[in-house]
Design a protein around this motif. Structure first.
Motif, short mmCIF file in Angstrom:
data_model
loop_
_atom_site.label_atom_id
_atom_site.label_comp_id
_atom_site.label_asym_id
_atom_site.label_seq_id
_atom_site.Cartn_x
_atom_site.Cartn_y
_atom_site.Cartn_z
N ALA A 115 -37.06 4.95 0.51
CA ALA A 115 -36.41 4.39 1.71
C ALA A 115 -35.25 3.50 1.30
CB ALA A 115 -37.42 3.61 2.53
N TYR A 116 -35.46 2.66 0.29
CA TYR A 116 -34.38 1.79 -0.20
C TYR A 116 -33.18 2.63 -0.64
CZ TYR A 116 -31.66 -0.70 -3.70
OH TYR A 116 -30.62 -1.20 -4.44
N SER A 117 -33.42 3.63 -1.46
CA SER A 117 -32.31 4.42 -2.01
C SER A 117 -31.56 5.16 -0.92
CB SER A 117 -32.86 5.41 -3.05
OG SER A 117 -33.43 4.74 -4.14
N TRP A 118 -32.30 5.70 0.03
CA TRP A 118 -31.65 6.47 1.11
C TRP A 118 -30.84 5.54 2.01
CZ3 TRP A 118 -34.51 10.07 5.13
CH2 TRP A 118 -33.57 10.96 5.68
N ILE A 119 -31.39 4.38 2.33
CA ILE A 119 -30.67 3.42 3.18
C ILE A 119 -29.39 2.96 2.50
CG2 ILE A 119 -30.75 1.09 4.15
CD1 ILE A 119 -33.76 1.58 4.66
N TYR A 121 -27.70 4.49 0.20
CA TYR A 121 -26.75 5.61 0.13
C TYR A 121 -26.11 5.86 1.48
CZ TYR A 121 -24.72 9.92 -1.59
OH TYR A 121 -23.82 10.89 -1.98
N PHE A 122 -26.89 5.75 2.54
CA PHE A 122 -26.34 5.94 3.89
C PHE A 122 -25.26 4.89 4.19
CE2 PHE A 122 -26.54 4.48 8.35
CZ PHE A 122 -25.94 5.57 8.94
N ILE A 123 -25.55 3.63 3.91
CA ILE A 123 -24.59 2.57 4.19
C ILE A 123 -23.29 2.79 3.39
CG2 ILE A 123 -24.14 0.08 3.97
CD1 ILE A 123 -27.12 -0.38 4.42
N SER A 124 -23.42 3.27 2.17
CA SER A 124 -22.24 3.46 1.30
C SER A 124 -21.40 4.66 1.72
CB SER A 124 -22.70 3.65 -0.15
OG SER A 124 -23.37 2.50 -0.64
N HIS A 125 -22.00 5.63 2.41
CA HIS A 125 -21.29 6.88 2.69
C HIS A 125 -21.21 7.20 4.18
CE1 HIS A 125 -21.12 8.21 -1.57
NE2 HIS A 125 -22.23 7.49 -1.67
N VAL A 126 -21.47 6.20 5.02
CA VAL A 126 -21.57 6.45 6.45
C VAL A 126 -20.29 7.04 7.04
CG1 VAL A 126 -20.82 4.10 7.05
CG2 VAL A 126 -22.28 5.40 8.64
N PHE A 286 -27.92 -9.84 11.99
CA PHE A 286 -27.01 -10.79 11.37
C PHE A 286 -26.93 -10.60 9.85
CE2 PHE A 286 -28.03 -13.15 15.34
CZ PHE A 286 -26.73 -13.28 15.82
N ALA A 287 -27.88 -9.86 9.30
CA ALA A 287 -27.86 -9.59 7.86
C ALA A 287 -27.05 -8.35 7.51
CB ALA A 287 -29.29 -9.44 7.34
N HIS A 288 -26.50 -7.67 8.51
CA HIS A 288 -25.74 -6.44 8.25
C HIS A 288 -24.62 -6.63 7.23
CE1 HIS A 288 -28.00 -4.13 11.07
NE2 HIS A 288 -27.11 -3.16 11.12
N PRO A 289 -23.82 -7.69 7.31
CA PRO A 289 -22.77 -7.86 6.29
C PRO A 289 -23.33 -7.94 4.87
CG PRO A 289 -22.38 -9.31 8.17
CD PRO A 289 -23.75 -8.73 8.35
N TYR A 290 -24.49 -8.56 4.73
CA TYR A 290 -25.10 -8.66 3.40
C TYR A 290 -25.64 -7.30 2.95
CZ TYR A 290 -24.80 -13.58 4.65
OH TYR A 290 -24.33 -14.81 5.03
N MET A 291 -26.15 -6.51 3.89
CA MET A 291 -26.58 -5.16 3.56
C MET A 291 -25.40 -4.31 3.08
SD MET A 291 -29.14 -4.26 6.74
CE MET A 291 -30.41 -5.39 7.30
N GLN A 292 -24.29 -4.43 3.80
CA GLN A 292 -23.10 -3.67 3.42
C GLN A 292 -22.57 -4.13 2.08
OE1 GLN A 292 -20.89 -4.63 6.95
NE2 GLN A 292 -21.46 -2.75 8.02
N GLY A 294 -24.37 -5.52 -0.31
CA GLY A 294 -25.32 -5.07 -1.32
C GLY A 294 -25.15 -3.60 -1.65
N ALA A 295 -24.93 -2.78 -0.61
CA ALA A 295 -24.71 -1.35 -0.84
C ALA A 295 -23.44 -1.11 -1.62
CB ALA A 295 -24.66 -0.61 0.51
N ALA A 296 -22.39 -1.90 -1.32
CA ALA A 296 -21.13 -1.77 -2.07
C ALA A 296 -21.33 -2.17 -3.53
CB ALA A 296 -20.06 -2.65 -1.43
N LEU A 297 -22.13 -3.19 -3.76
CA LEU A 297 -22.42 -3.62 -5.14
C LEU A 297 -23.14 -2.53 -5.91
CD1 LEU A 297 -22.49 -5.80 -7.34
CD2 LEU A 297 -24.62 -6.64 -6.31
#
Length: 314
Positions: A115-119, A121-126, A286-292, A294-297
Motif C-alpha cells: 500500500a505504501y509503495s503504490w500510494i 508511486y501514485f502521488i509521484s505520477h498522478v 492538511f498533511a497532503h503537502p507533506y505526502m507530496q 515525501g513522494a518527491a523525495l
C-alpha cells in the motif's frame, strides 16, 4: 434494535478501556505493537538504504514496464489484491497453523508495504499520461472533491474501529456487523473507495489517474463477492439472514423495505470512532503537502540497491 444475529458496530466505552501493562490487552501493549510493526515496515521496506520498496518498484519499472508508469500502476493493481485478498481468504487455514494473532501480522505486513509503495508511486505520477482536464486549482471542484473525500472515510468497515484486533493485541475475529453504516450498505469500504476515487479523478483527469482509480474500485468490487463468500463460509444461515436485510448498493435494502431504520438510527453513527475518523481525515487533508513532498523525495532518491537482509538472502 435486533442484535440477535449480527453485532452492534462502532461501539466504544472509554470507561472500560485501560492503559494496562505490557503484555496485557491494554493501550500500552497496543502502542508497542503498532510501533513495532511500523518500525519493521520502515526499516525493511520504506527506508531506501535498508528497505526494499525502491528495489521492488525499480524492478517493476525497468524489468517489466520498461518505464511505462501505466504498466507499473497496473502491476500494483494486480499484485496488491492478490496479496491482500489472497491472505484474507487464507485466514481460516493460516490461523489454524500459526494462530489468529500471528496471521494478522503475516497479513498486515505485506499489505502495508505494498500500500505504501503504490500510494507513493501514485502521488509521484498522478499527472502522467493523457491529460483530459485538470481541476485541481478550481475552488468549486476542490470544495466538492474535499466534501466527497471527507464523507468517504465514514464508510470504513466497522472492523477497522477495533484497533486492538487490528494490531493483534486482542484476538482478531471476523465480525458479522449489522448496525450503523452496515444498514446503509453491507460493503461500506467499497462505497467509500468509489467515492474517494471519483473525487480524485474529478480533480485530476489523466489516463494514469483513471487507470489507478479503476483498479482500486475494481479490487473493492471483487472484495464484495469475496467478503460475502467468507462470511457465508463462517456464519452460514446467520449471514444469509443479514444478507437478506442489507445491500451492497447504498440504501437499496431500505427503499426495498428489507431494512427498516430505527427512529434513533442517528445514535448508531454518533459514536466515538466516527469522531476519530473526522479528526484523522482532516489531519490527512492538511498533511497532503507533506505526502507530496515525501513522494518527491522518494522519487528523487531513486534506487539504493539492496537492503538490510542482503546478508541473509545472499
Amino acid at each position: 434494535m435486533d442484535l440477535k444475529i449480527g453485532e452492534d458496530a462502532g461501539t466504544f466505552d472509554i470507561q472500560k478501556e485501560q492503559w494496562g501493562e505490557l503484555g496485557e490487552n491494554g493501550w500500552f501493549t497496543f502502542s508497542v505493537a503498532v510501533a513495532t510493526i511500523m518500525t519493521a515496515v520502515a526499516v525493511l521496506w520504506v527506508y531506501p538504504p535498508t528497505g526494499y520498496s525502491d528495489d521492488f518498484t525499480y524492478t517493476l519499472e525497468t524489468t517489466i514496464a520498461h518505464g511505462n508508469s501505466h504498466v507499473v500502476t497496473l502491476l500494483y493493481g494486480i499484485i496488491f489484491p492478490i496479496v491482500h485478498s489472497g491472505l484474507a481468504s487464507l485466514r481460516p487455514y493460516g490461523e489454524q497453523i500459526v494462530g489468529a494473532r500471528m496471521w494478522r501480522v503475516i497479513f498486515a505486513f505485506p499489505s502495508l508495504c505494498l500500500a505504501y509503495s503504490w500510494i507513493v508511486y501514485f502521488i509521484s505520477h498522478v499527472h502522467d499520461g493523457i491529460q483530459f482536464y485538470d481541476l485541481s486549482q478550481n475552488p468549486v471542484a476542490h470544495g466538492i472533491a474535499f466534501t466527497i473525500n471527507f464523507l468517504s472515510f465514514f464508510f470504513l468497515y466497522p472492523s477497522v474501529f477495533n484497533l486492538k484486533e487490528v494490531a493483534a493485541v486482542e484476538k482478531p475475529t471476523l465480525h458479522l456487523w449489522e448496525t450503523g453504516i452496515i444498514r446503509i450498505t453491507r460493503h461500506p469500504q467499497f462505497v467509500g473507495q468509489a467515492m474517494w476515487s471519483a473525487a480524485h479523478l474529478a480533480m485530476v483527469g489523466t489516463s494514469f489517474t483513471a487507470l489507478t482509480m479503476a483498479l482500486l474500485v475494481g479490487h473493492h468490487a471483487f472484495a464484495c463477492w469475496n467478503g460475502d463468500r467468507r462470511y457465508y463460509d463462517k456464519y452460514g444461515e446467520a449471514f444469509e439472514k443479514v444478507h437478506e436485510r442489507t445491500s451492497i448498493i447504498p440504501f437499496q435494502a431500505i427503499w426495498e423495505g428489507r431494512q427498516v431504520l430505527p427512529k434513533d438510527y442517528y445514535k448508531e453513527l454518533l459514536r466515538g470512532p466516527y469522531l476519530v475518523i473526522a479528526i484523522g481525515t482532516l489531519g490527512a487533508y492538511f498533511a497532503h503537502p507533506y505526502m507530496q513532498g515525501g513522494a518527491a523525495l522518494v522519487r528523487n532518491t531513486g534506487l539504493v540497491p539492496g537492503g538490510i537482509l542482503d546478508g541473509l538472502l545472499n
